[in-house]
Design a protein around this motif. Structure first.
Motif, mmCIF file in Angstrom:
data_model
loop_
_atom_site.group_PDB
_atom_site.id
_atom_site.type_symbol
_atom_site.label_atom_id
_atom_site.label_comp_id
_atom_site.label_asym_id
_atom_site.label_seq_id
_atom_site.Cartn_x
_atom_site.Cartn_y
_atom_site.Cartn_z
ATOM 1 N N MET B 1 0.834 -1.205 0.000
ATOM 2 C CA MET B 1 0.000 0.000 0.000
ATOM 3 C C MET B 1 0.872 1.260 0.000
ATOM 4 O O MET B 1 1.869 1.295 0.712
ATOM 5 C CB MET B 1 -0.897 -0.016 1.255
ATOM 6 N N PRO B 2 0.509 2.252 -0.784
ATOM 7 C CA PRO B 2 1.328 3.472 -0.818
ATOM 8 C C PRO B 2 1.289 4.228 0.509
ATOM 9 O O PRO B 2 0.261 4.231 1.186
ATOM 10 C CB PRO B 2 0.697 4.305 -1.926
ATOM 11 N N THR B 3 2.406 4.842 0.856
ATOM 12 C CA THR B 3 2.461 5.648 2.070
ATOM 13 C C THR B 3 2.880 7.073 1.716
ATOM 14 O O THR B 3 3.857 7.270 0.982
ATOM 15 C CB THR B 3 3.532 5.085 3.043
ATOM 16 N N VAL B 4 2.141 8.039 2.257
ATOM 17 C CA VAL B 4 2.500 9.447 2.033
ATOM 18 C C VAL B 4 3.352 9.913 3.206
ATOM 19 O O VAL B 4 2.957 9.784 4.367
ATOM 20 C CB VAL B 4 1.232 10.330 1.925
ATOM 21 N N LEU B 5 4.543 10.423 2.898
ATOM 22 C CA LEU B 5 5.435 10.898 3.960
ATOM 23 C C LEU B 5 5.538 12.423 3.879
ATOM 24 O O LEU B 5 5.936 12.964 2.847
ATOM 25 C CB LEU B 5 6.829 10.287 3.787
ATOM 26 N N VAL B 6 5.158 13.090 4.946
ATOM 27 C CA VAL B 6 5.216 14.551 4.949
ATOM 28 C C VAL B 6 6.367 15.000 5.848
ATOM 29 O O VAL B 6 6.425 14.631 7.021
ATOM 30 C CB VAL B 6 3.890 15.162 5.468
ATOM 31 N N ARG B 52 0.766 10.145 -6.655
ATOM 32 C CA ARG B 52 1.879 11.092 -6.458
ATOM 33 C C ARG B 52 1.556 12.526 -6.887
ATOM 34 O O ARG B 52 2.474 13.333 -7.068
ATOM 35 C CB ARG B 52 3.139 10.644 -7.202
ATOM 36 N N TYR B 53 0.303 12.832 -7.055
ATOM 37 C CA TYR B 53 -0.037 14.219 -7.401
ATOM 38 C C TYR B 53 0.459 15.183 -6.318
ATOM 39 O O TYR B 53 0.907 16.288 -6.608
ATOM 40 C CB TYR B 53 -1.560 14.374 -7.564
ATOM 41 N N CYS B 54 0.362 14.738 -5.062
ATOM 42 C CA CYS B 54 0.805 15.612 -3.958
ATOM 43 C C CYS B 54 2.289 15.929 -4.090
ATOM 44 O O CYS B 54 2.726 17.056 -3.840
ATOM 45 C CB CYS B 54 0.495 14.966 -2.618
ATOM 46 N N VAL B 65 6.207 9.947 -1.611
ATOM 47 C CA VAL B 65 5.294 8.807 -1.553
ATOM 48 C C VAL B 65 6.095 7.519 -1.733
ATOM 49 O O VAL B 65 6.926 7.421 -2.632
ATOM 50 C CB VAL B 65 4.191 8.912 -2.637
ATOM 51 N N GLU B 66 5.806 6.592 -0.811
ATOM 52 C CA GLU B 66 6.463 5.288 -0.871
ATOM 53 C C GLU B 66 5.457 4.308 -1.445
ATOM 54 O O GLU B 66 4.320 4.246 -0.979
ATOM 55 C CB GLU B 66 6.813 4.875 0.560
ATOM 56 N N ASN B 67 5.852 3.606 -2.458
ATOM 57 C CA ASN B 67 4.908 2.672 -3.076
ATOM 58 C C ASN B 67 5.671 1.476 -3.628
ATOM 59 O O ASN B 67 6.649 1.657 -4.342
ATOM 60 C CB ASN B 67 4.148 3.385 -4.207
ATOM 61 N N LYS B 68 5.242 0.315 -3.303
ATOM 62 C CA LYS B 68 5.870 -0.934 -3.761
ATOM 63 C C LYS B 68 7.391 -0.894 -3.562
ATOM 64 O O LYS B 68 8.164 -1.135 -4.482
ATOM 65 C CB LYS B 68 5.537 -1.189 -5.233
ATOM 66 N N GLY B 69 7.776 -0.452 -2.381
ATOM 67 C CA GLY B 69 9.194 -0.442 -2.033
ATOM 68 C C GLY B 69 9.990 0.705 -2.625
ATOM 69 O O GLY B 69 11.172 0.860 -2.364
ATOM 70 N N LYS B 70 9.344 1.554 -3.431
ATOM 71 C CA LYS B 70 10.058 2.670 -4.060
ATOM 72 C C LYS B 70 9.593 3.985 -3.456
ATOM 73 O O LYS B 70 8.396 4.205 -3.282
ATOM 74 C CB LYS B 70 9.763 2.696 -5.561
#
Ligand SMILES: Cc1ncc(C[n+]2csc(CCOP(=O)(O)OP(=O)(O)O)c2C)c(N)n1
Lengths: 354, 321
Positions: B1-6, B52-54, B65-70
């Motif tokens: 699951m994607p993670t948003v890092l601020v 990744r629009y943010c 944004v972290e998604n599928k290990g990237k």
């Protein structure tokens, strides 16, 4: 290298090439067009680049970029064009970049005329553009000296990371004289420029800049520049003292073409029983004030002569002090004094006027 | 699951990420960060689709944004220094796109950037390449000097509209006409940002600025200058394009165009020029998201997007754009 008969402007161009300059940026203006014309043909022969800029403002900023990238580069112009270059020159001086600028002065102000003049002395020696800065200024009086000084100018520019201005007048630019190019610099022998913007591979990135938003930092930068100018004053002052007839009563102070006219006048005066000598500043900034003081100490009269209404005169008066009378004889607008005029002035001073 | 890092202390609270998120994942905080700004909170992490629009719209590189290990990492061609731009100003977005192009082409270590005089005067602090600060309007001349001295370098000029289209008009046109192999990034925000919101050559008809308090009067000040259209008339081959950064889609197109412009330089093909329609929320007196809408509604009809000239096709017809 053998002597060649060359026009002053062309000799200046060739001297730049021999000094390792491979880039010229300029805009046409009389009486110096032979410099860009010569270099537009010559630079491509040595793998160099000539760019006819859209204006002198652009030319000076191209110079700013090229010198920032670490290459020896030249521009030339004449008075009105030099005024336009002052933007670039101020940034170049502030960013401490080495460039060489040739000004073949013509009569002003405004559009003025196209004949020889020395009326940009103050602009050349007191900064010229905005801010507290100075260019190192060299003033040739023969075609040979123009070539020599252009070569020196590139070395001095690199040594001090400062703009060097070669200040000639239309006479030097336009006349033909024998000239010899005494040395030829190989590009690979030029000192490396670790500060240049050449891509940051294998090092910290370089920034060429003149913006200092912190007033204390900007102040420190200004004083650092001043220390550089003081160092120039200690080590780079050059002059010629010419006194072929023994202890003189009258000392001419003149630079560039006028110094040559003064020499003719000095010989003529000797025949009339008046001993005169010449003090010729070769560096106008730094001004050879100490040497002038010594030369003036031994004479009765000091006579400054310029193709201006009295610009170098201010420096001479400053160095000799207000108690020392200094006379002045100037012609302007492109009018050049004859030796006879200088003879007449000297005779008046010596109390021997007819 | 994607993670948003601020990275909350980089944030200036412009809220562009909140408006850009199609899944309403983000919401503004009610507390402030170390710099005194509200910042986005990841309110509904489960709704994130990883679009990744943010990341794209954040002018301060405060979101990853972290998604599928990237993880989306900030480009190497930008330094870590937080930028000084006003909240919501899109200069930061454009900086990132330029840096991504430099990284993408692998030319960071042989690139020299020219910072202009304008809001982006401090660009030399942000681009992690050799930089040269020009005088107002002369970036194209400085770039010419560098490129002619060292043709192997990749040289780009980053300029505002006052800098490029007013005081630097002559330098701009002549560098293009000579076909200098440089890349010019032209940030058109329709105003003089740095000096406090005066009228620019690109200010819209009727637009209020501090030196046209009643709005630009075209009978006195003329019409806004369309630089790409002006340059396309030159016969010299060039890559000329206009893009915008007012929303994520436009930003993606801008990214491609900027990369193409640099590619032309790397290939040695031609002069390349990218006009980027940009916002100035402070100068326009609008909220950041309102400024994006204002750009879309007012600037885009007058400044159409698209490629106007390419070295292959020459002038591109309007119908082909
Ligand atoms: C020769 C000169 N004239 C005027 C200025 C003042 N000045 C600084 S920035 C600027 C306008 C910049 O506007 P723009 O290029 O549109 O960039 P923005 O700030 O909007 O990004 C002006 C007029 C200057 N620094 N130098």
């Amino acid at each position: 290298m053998a002597k060649k008969l060359m026009k002053g402007c062309e000799a200046i161009g060739e001297a730049a090439v021999q000094a390792g300059c491979r880039l010229f940026f300029g805009y046409p203006i009389t009486p110096q067009n032979e410099i860009p014309e010569y270099l537009s043909a010559r630079l491509p022969q040595v793998g160099g680049t000539f760019v006819q800029a859209e204006s002198e403002v652009a030319a000076s900023n191209m110079l700013y970029g090229a010198s920032g990238a670490g290459c020896r580069c030249l521009t030339s112009s004449s008075s009105p064009g030099i005024s336009l270059m002052m933007e670039g020159v101020s940034y170049i001086a502030a960013s401490e970049l080495p460039v060489v600028i040739v000004n073949i002065m013509r009569g002003g102000p405004g559009l003025g005329g196209i004949l020889p003049s020395q009326s940009d002395y103050l602009q050349a020696t007191k900064g010229g553009g905005h801010g507290d800065y100075r260019c190192l200024v060299l003033a040739p009086s023969t075609v040979q000296e123009a070539a020599d000084l252009v070569m020196d100018a590139f070395d001095l520019a690199d040594k001090y990371r400062n703009p060097v201005l070669v200040l000639g007048d239309g006479l030097i630019g336009q006349m033909m004289e024998p000239v010899e190019f005494k040395r030829s610099t190989r590009l690979e022998d030029l000192p490396a420029k670790s500060w240049a913007t050449t891509g940051c591979k294998g090092r910290e990135r370089n920034i060429i800049n003149s913006l200092y938003l912190d007033p204390e930092v900007l102040e420190a930068h200004n004083w650092k520049l001043v220390r550089k100018y003081e160092e120039m004053a200690r080590t780079e002052c050059r002059h010629e003292f010419w006194s072929p007839h023994g202890d003189a009563d009258v000392l001419f102070v003149a630079y560039g073409s006028v110094a040559r006219i003064a020499k003719t006048a000095i010989d003529a005066l000797a025949e009339k029983g008046v001993k005169a000598a010449l003090f010729r500043p070769i560096t106008l900034f730094p001004f050879p004030g100490d040497a002038l003081e010594k030369a003036a100490a031994r004479v009765k009269h000091v006579l400054v002569s310029e193709l201006s209404t009295g610009q170098m005169l201010e420096d001479v008066r400053f160095h000799l002090g207000k108690h020392r009378p200094v006379s002045f004889y100037g012609r302007v607008g492109g009018v050049i004094m004859t030796p006879d005029e200088l003879v007449a002035e000297a005779l008046k001073l010596a109390g021997k006027a007819g | 699951m994607p993670t948003v890092l601020v990275e909350k202390d980089r944030c200036k609270g412009c809220g562009l990420c909140v408006s850009a998120c199609p899944s309403h994942v983000l919401a503004m905080s009610s507390e402030i960060n170390a710099r005194g700004y509200f910042f986005p909170l990841v309110e509904h992490p489960d709704d994130c689709t990883g679009c990744r629009y943010c990341v794209l719209v954040c002018p301060d590189l405060a979101i990853q944004v972290e998604n599928k290990g990237k993880t989306t990492a900030p480009p190497e061609a930008l330094t870590e220094k937080p930028m000084h731009y006003c909240p919501g100003c899109t200069h930061g977005v454009i900086h990132r796109l330029v840096a991504e192009a430099i990284d993408g082409l692998g030319v960071r270590e042989r690139t020299v950037g020219i910072a202009p005089v304008g809001c982006s005067v401090l660009a030399y602090e942000y681009f992690n390449v050799d930089m040269h600060e020009a005088s107002h309007g002369r970036a194209a001349a400085v770039a010419t000097g560098i490129k002619r001295a060292r043709p192997d370098l990749i040289v780009f000029a980053y300029q505002g509209d006052g800098d490029l289209a007013s005081i630097g008009m002559a330098e701009t046109i002549h560098a293009a006409n000579r076909g200098e192999k440089i890349t010019v990034i032209f940030v058109n925000n329709a105003i003089y940002g740095m000096t406090g919101g005066q009228m620019a050559p690109t200010t819209m008809p009727g637009q209020v600025a501090s030196t046209c308090p009643l709005g630009r009067d075209v009978t006195l000040a003329g019409y806004p200058i369309r630089m790409v259209e002006l340059l396309k008339e030159l016969k010299t081959p060039a890559y000329l394009t206009r893009v915008s950064v007012h929303d994520p889609k436009a930003i993606m197109q801008a990214r491609a165009a900027i990369k193409k412009a640099f590619q032309h330089q790397v290939n040695g093909t031609c002069y390349s020029f990218v006009e980027v329609l940009s916002t100035c929320p402070t100068g326009w007196g609008l909220q950041p998201h309102e400024a994006c809408d204002w750009l879309r509604d007012n600037m885009m009809p007058y400044y159409p997007l698209g490629e106007f000239k390419t070295p292959e096709k020459g002038v591109v017809k309007e119908t082909e754009r």
